[in-house]
Design a protein around this motif. Sequence first.
Motif, PDB file in Angstrom:
ATOM      1  N   ALA A  52      47.719-105.846  59.910  1.00  0.00           N
ATOM      2  CA  ALA A  52      46.918-106.606  60.883  1.00  0.00           C
ATOM      3  C   ALA A  52      47.053-106.024  62.285  1.00  0.00           C
ATOM      4  CB  ALA A  52      47.341-108.074  60.880  1.00  0.00           C
ATOM      5  N   TYR A  53      48.295-105.675  62.670  1.00  0.00           N
ATOM      6  CA  TYR A  53      48.522-105.129  64.010  1.00  0.00           C
ATOM      7  C   TYR A  53      47.802-103.789  64.161  1.00  0.00           C
ATOM      8  CZ  TYR A  53      50.948-103.486  68.188  1.00  0.00           C
ATOM      9  OH  TYR A  53      51.242-103.012  69.443  1.00  0.00           O
ATOM     10  N   GLN A  54      47.904-102.941  63.152  1.00  0.00           N
ATOM     11  CA  GLN A  54      47.255-101.630  63.212  1.00  0.00           C
ATOM     12  C   GLN A  54      45.736-101.766  63.264  1.00  0.00           C
ATOM     13  OE1 GLN A  54      48.908 -98.872  60.217  1.00  0.00           O
ATOM     14  NE2 GLN A  54      50.716-100.197  60.166  1.00  0.00           N
ATOM     15  N   ALA A  55      45.208-102.744  62.513  1.00  0.00           N
ATOM     16  CA  ALA A  55      43.760-102.981  62.568  1.00  0.00           C
ATOM     17  C   ALA A  55      43.334-103.434  63.961  1.00  0.00           C
ATOM     18  CB  ALA A  55      43.375-104.031  61.533  1.00  0.00           C
ATOM     19  N   LEU A  56      44.115-104.349  64.552  1.00  0.00           N
ATOM     20  CA  LEU A  56      43.813-104.809  65.917  1.00  0.00           C
ATOM     21  C   LEU A  56      43.854-103.669  66.911  1.00  0.00           C
ATOM     22  CD1 LEU A  56      45.653-108.252  66.325  1.00  0.00           C
ATOM     23  CD2 LEU A  56      43.190-107.835  66.262  1.00  0.00           C
ATOM     24  N   ALA A  57      44.820-102.783  66.740  1.00  0.00           N
ATOM     25  CA  ALA A  57      44.931-101.639  67.650  1.00  0.00           C
ATOM     26  C   ALA A  57      43.703-100.743  67.540  1.00  0.00           C
ATOM     27  CB  ALA A  57      46.204-100.853  67.340  1.00  0.00           C
ATOM     28  N   SER A  58      43.233-100.500  66.325  1.00  0.00           N
ATOM     29  CA  SER A  58      42.041 -99.658  66.126  1.00  0.00           C
ATOM     30  C   SER A  58      40.807-100.290  66.759  1.00  0.00           C
ATOM     31  CB  SER A  58      41.804 -99.439  64.626  1.00  0.00           C
ATOM     32  OG  SER A  58      42.870 -98.730  64.048  1.00  0.00           O
ATOM     33  N   ILE A  59      40.623-101.591  66.502  1.00  0.00           N
ATOM     34  CA  ILE A  59      39.461-102.287  67.068  1.00  0.00           C
ATOM     35  C   ILE A  59      39.586-102.372  68.587  1.00  0.00           C
ATOM     36  CG2 ILE A  59      38.191-104.475  67.111  1.00  0.00           C
ATOM     37  CD1 ILE A  59      39.027-104.871  64.185  1.00  0.00           C
ATOM     38  N   GLY A  60      40.818-102.556  69.072  1.00  0.00           N
ATOM     39  CA  GLY A  60      41.036-102.608  70.511  1.00  0.00           C
ATOM     40  C   GLY A  60      40.635-101.320  71.202  1.00  0.00           C
ATOM     41  N   THR A  61      40.900-100.179  70.576  1.00  0.00           N
ATOM     42  CA  THR A  61      40.491 -98.890  71.152  1.00  0.00           C
ATOM     43  C   THR A  61      38.975 -98.784  71.211  1.00  0.00           C
ATOM     44  OG1 THR A  61      42.487 -97.849  70.241  1.00  0.00           O
ATOM     45  CG2 THR A  61      40.705 -96.387  70.915  1.00  0.00           C
ATOM     46  N   ILE A  62      38.308 -99.258  70.165  1.00  0.00           N
ATOM     47  CA  ILE A  62      36.841 -99.249  70.158  1.00  0.00           C
ATOM     48  C   ILE A  62      36.304-100.109  71.308  1.00  0.00           C
ATOM     49  CG2 ILE A  62      34.809-100.000  68.849  1.00  0.00           C
ATOM     50  CD1 ILE A  62      36.436 -99.319  66.282  1.00  0.00           C
ATOM     51  N   TYR A  63      36.894-101.292  71.489  1.00  0.00           N
ATOM     52  CA  TYR A  63      36.470-102.182  72.576  1.00  0.00           C
ATOM     53  C   TYR A  63      36.724-101.559  73.953  1.00  0.00           C
ATOM     54  CZ  TYR A  63      34.913-106.594  70.513  1.00  0.00           C
ATOM     55  OH  TYR A  63      34.183-107.564  69.884  1.00  0.00           O
ATOM     56  N   LYS A  64      37.846-100.886  74.089  1.00  0.00           N
ATOM     57  CA  LYS A  64      38.186-100.281  75.383  1.00  0.00           C
ATOM     58  C   LYS A  64      37.150 -99.242  75.779  1.00  0.00           C
ATOM     59  CE  LYS A  64      41.941 -97.992  77.878  1.00  0.00           C
ATOM     60  NZ  LYS A  64      43.323 -97.463  77.787  1.00  0.00           N
ATOM     61  N   LEU A  65      36.766 -98.409  74.831  1.00  0.00           N
ATOM     62  CA  LEU A  65      35.753 -97.390  75.127  1.00  0.00           C
ATOM     63  C   LEU A  65      34.396 -98.037  75.379  1.00  0.00           C
ATOM     64  CD1 LEU A  65      36.711 -94.669  72.492  1.00  0.00           C
ATOM     65  CD2 LEU A  65      37.075 -94.585  74.957  1.00  0.00           C
ATOM     66  N   GLU A  66      34.064 -99.063  74.593  1.00  0.00           N
ATOM     67  CA  GLU A  66      32.792 -99.753  74.784  1.00  0.00           C
ATOM     68  C   GLU A  66      32.727-100.408  76.161  1.00  0.00           C
ATOM     69  OE1 GLU A  66      29.045-101.488  74.186  1.00  0.00           O
ATOM     70  OE2 GLU A  66      30.049 -99.879  73.088  1.00  0.00           O
ATOM     71  N   GLY A  67      33.857-100.944  76.628  1.00  0.00           N
ATOM     72  CA  GLY A  67      33.884-101.589  77.940  1.00  0.00           C
ATOM     73  C   GLY A  67      33.556-100.646  79.084  1.00  0.00           C
ATOM     74  N   MET A  68      33.762 -99.349  78.875  1.00  0.00           N
ATOM     75  CA  MET A  68      33.486 -98.356  79.919  1.00  0.00           C
ATOM     76  C   MET A  68      32.000 -98.001  79.994  1.00  0.00           C
ATOM     77  SD  MET A  68      36.786 -95.984  79.001  1.00  0.00           S
ATOM     78  CE  MET A  68      36.407 -94.677  80.180  1.00  0.00           C
ATOM     79  N   LEU A  69      31.195 -98.519  79.068  1.00  0.00           N
ATOM     80  CA  LEU A  69      29.780 -98.135  78.991  1.00  0.00           C
ATOM     81  C   LEU A  69      28.840 -99.220  79.499  1.00  0.00           C
ATOM     82  CD1 LEU A  69      29.841 -96.643  75.349  1.00  0.00           C
ATOM     83  CD2 LEU A  69      30.452 -95.517  77.502  1.00  0.00           C
ATOM     84  N   LYS A  70      29.377-100.333  80.009  1.00  0.00           N
ATOM     85  CA  LYS A  70      28.558-101.491  80.353  1.00  0.00           C
ATOM     86  C   LYS A  70      27.476-101.202  81.385  1.00  0.00           C
ATOM     87  CE  LYS A  70      31.351-105.462  79.048  1.00  0.00           C
ATOM     88  NZ  LYS A  70      31.948-106.723  79.499  1.00  0.00           N
ATOM     89  N   GLU A  71      27.772-100.352  82.337  1.00  0.00           N
ATOM     90  CA  GLU A  71      26.819-100.114  83.423  1.00  0.00           C
ATOM     91  C   GLU A  71      25.807 -99.025  83.104  1.00  0.00           C
ATOM     92  OE1 GLU A  71      26.796-102.239  85.858  1.00  0.00           O
ATOM     93  OE2 GLU A  71      28.544-103.175  84.916  1.00  0.00           O
ATOM     94  N   LEU A  72      25.879 -98.429  81.919  1.00  0.00           N
ATOM     95  CA  LEU A  72      24.960 -97.358  81.542  1.00  0.00           C
ATOM     96  C   LEU A  72      23.646 -97.935  81.039  1.00  0.00           C
ATOM     97  CD1 LEU A  72      27.330 -94.906  79.597  1.00  0.00           C
ATOM     98  CD2 LEU A  72      26.774 -94.921  82.039  1.00  0.00           C
ATOM     99  N   SER A  73      22.612 -97.112  81.036  1.00  0.00           N
ATOM    100  CA  SER A  73      21.351 -97.512  80.420  1.00  0.00           C
ATOM    101  C   SER A  73      21.523 -97.515  78.907  1.00  0.00           C
ATOM    102  CB  SER A  73      20.242 -96.532  80.805  1.00  0.00           C
ATOM    103  OG  SER A  73      20.502 -95.256  80.217  1.00  0.00           O
ATOM    104  N   GLY A  74      20.563 -98.108  78.193  1.00  0.00           N
ATOM    105  CA  GLY A  74      20.646 -98.155  76.740  1.00  0.00           C
ATOM    106  C   GLY A  74      20.728 -96.767  76.123  1.00  0.00           C
ATOM    107  N   GLU A  75      19.927 -95.828  76.634  1.00  0.00           N
ATOM    108  CA  GLU A  75      19.927 -94.468  76.103  1.00  0.00           C
ATOM    109  C   GLU A  75      21.268 -93.774  76.352  1.00  0.00           C
ATOM    110  OE1 GLU A  75      16.660 -92.210  77.536  1.00  0.00           O
ATOM    111  OE2 GLU A  75      15.133 -93.502  76.624  1.00  0.00           O
ATOM    112  N   GLU A  76      21.776 -93.913  77.563  1.00  0.00           N
ATOM    113  CA  GLU A  76      23.069 -93.291  77.885  1.00  0.00           C
ATOM    114  C   GLU A  76      24.200 -93.922  77.079  1.00  0.00           C
ATOM    115  OE1 GLU A  76      22.319 -92.171  82.599  1.00  0.00           O
ATOM    116  OE2 GLU A  76      22.903 -94.211  82.046  1.00  0.00           O
ATOM    117  N   ARG A  77      24.143 -95.241  76.907  1.00  0.00           N
ATOM    118  CA  ARG A  77      25.175 -95.931  76.142  1.00  0.00           C
ATOM    119  C   ARG A  77      25.169 -95.470  74.683  1.00  0.00           C
ATOM    120  NH1 ARG A  77      23.397-100.648  76.830  1.00  0.00           N
ATOM    121  NH2 ARG A  77      24.392-100.982  78.856  1.00  0.00           N
ATOM    122  N   LEU A  78      23.981 -95.322  74.109  1.00  0.00           N
ATOM    123  CA  LEU A  78      23.881 -94.886  72.713  1.00  0.00           C
ATOM    124  C   LEU A  78      24.454 -93.483  72.547  1.00  0.00           C
ATOM    125  CD1 LEU A  78      22.918 -95.372  69.840  1.00  0.00           C
ATOM    126  CD2 LEU A  78      20.659 -94.485  70.506  1.00  0.00           C
TER     127      LEU A  78
END
Length: 465
Positions: free
Chosen positions: A288-314
Amino acid sequence: MTVQVARERHSDHRHNDSKKQKGKREADLKDFPQEPHDHDISHEELDSLFGKGCWRELPAEEYRRLRYEPASWTVETHKVHVYVGTDGEHQDKFLRGDRPKDLLRNSILTPSLGAAIMNAKYVNSLPLYQIEEEFSRNGVKISRQVMAGWIIRCCEKYLAPMYGCLKERLLEYPVTQSDETPVEVIRDGCGAGSTSYMWVHRSGEMYREKPVVLYEYQKTHNSSHPKKFYKDYKGILVTDGLEQYHKIERELPGLRNANCWAHARRDYAEAVKALGKSSPEAVRQSVAYQALASIGTIYKLEGMLKELSGEERLKERKTSIKPLVEEYFAWVKERVEDESCLPKGKTAQGVKYSINQESYLKVFLENGDVPIDNSASERSIRTFCVGKKNWVLINSVKGAQASAMIYSITETAKLNELNPYYYLKYLLERIPELMNAEGAIAAKDLEPLLPWSESLPAKCHRIRC
């Protein structure tokens, strides 16, 4: 009068803090009515202390205080003058002064009073009995039953067209989001103890301009309800992993269902919490902890893309996030094969959820406007859930439908930076005026009343602090 000896400030730090605080306070209070209070000293008093003419004025000390005045009540006494001809060709003919349209015939209700009641219940989550008690403390006797009737009739007569207009706008978005929550409605025709549902539909979180939130009351949780709502929709619907939504994707050719990564992590989070803190190393080694860590990394990178346009984010998602997502799904499948977790329990549920929802959880990698989770829908329905804890249940289906309309308008107003009270008041003023003799209003006449219209009065806009 207080006599002080002028002295130099020795602390630049204190001086800068004072200036900063003063500037912020002025900005916070600048949009409110200003009332000057001058505290001066007469020339006679100054001459008496310093000697005649032996003084000069320094810059005045200026500060602000905020005064609150409770709700005020005014009775509008309308007198419609009537005249009759006494001679000539119009003898015995009557002429009356123009009478303003009543919101509800033979009712004391005004737009300001109606908006106040709606704002108190649907924005501030007060039950009608508490509003009744507060009114009574101010000498105003209006029963909760009367208020409930006013709300339903105003929704049916005036707010229903705006609700329909918002629904049309919502379904124009290529990405929408949906969620639902149970609610008890007493007279719903379904028998004692039955559970009804309030559904919320909103524009995709990534669309920052002209956001829409729409509530919809239904008696059941059946997939036929979202299917009917989205029957002509062409786009992506972001939801949790309920089968109802997967079913309408199969039945509606234009709709694609995307799922929520926040739900994918919840079972893991509960599993880690259950492990406790007695053995940190054992926790870190858990699936469970390892799964949370993996998903947390995905969220961290996604959080850095909020201000981008849809095309740039994709583009960034495909480059940096997609490999992590693929790695995560390969990892959870390995955990099933090597039986790393018990067949029952929260960890196993988390693994099973991810595997079953894999194709739906990957949709955000195909469209930059699809959010990674459905948290925006949960935020949009939160006000209703807070209110539900206070008023517990709804008395009738008509009351539930009226509630859906008002929550739709107030939640959309808040997302568009409007003050819900003044916006409701404006709608209740303008819509009756724009209706024809049959009580209908043209769609073009609603355009200037939409929450993002530039022609809304300044008062409708929320003061930005």
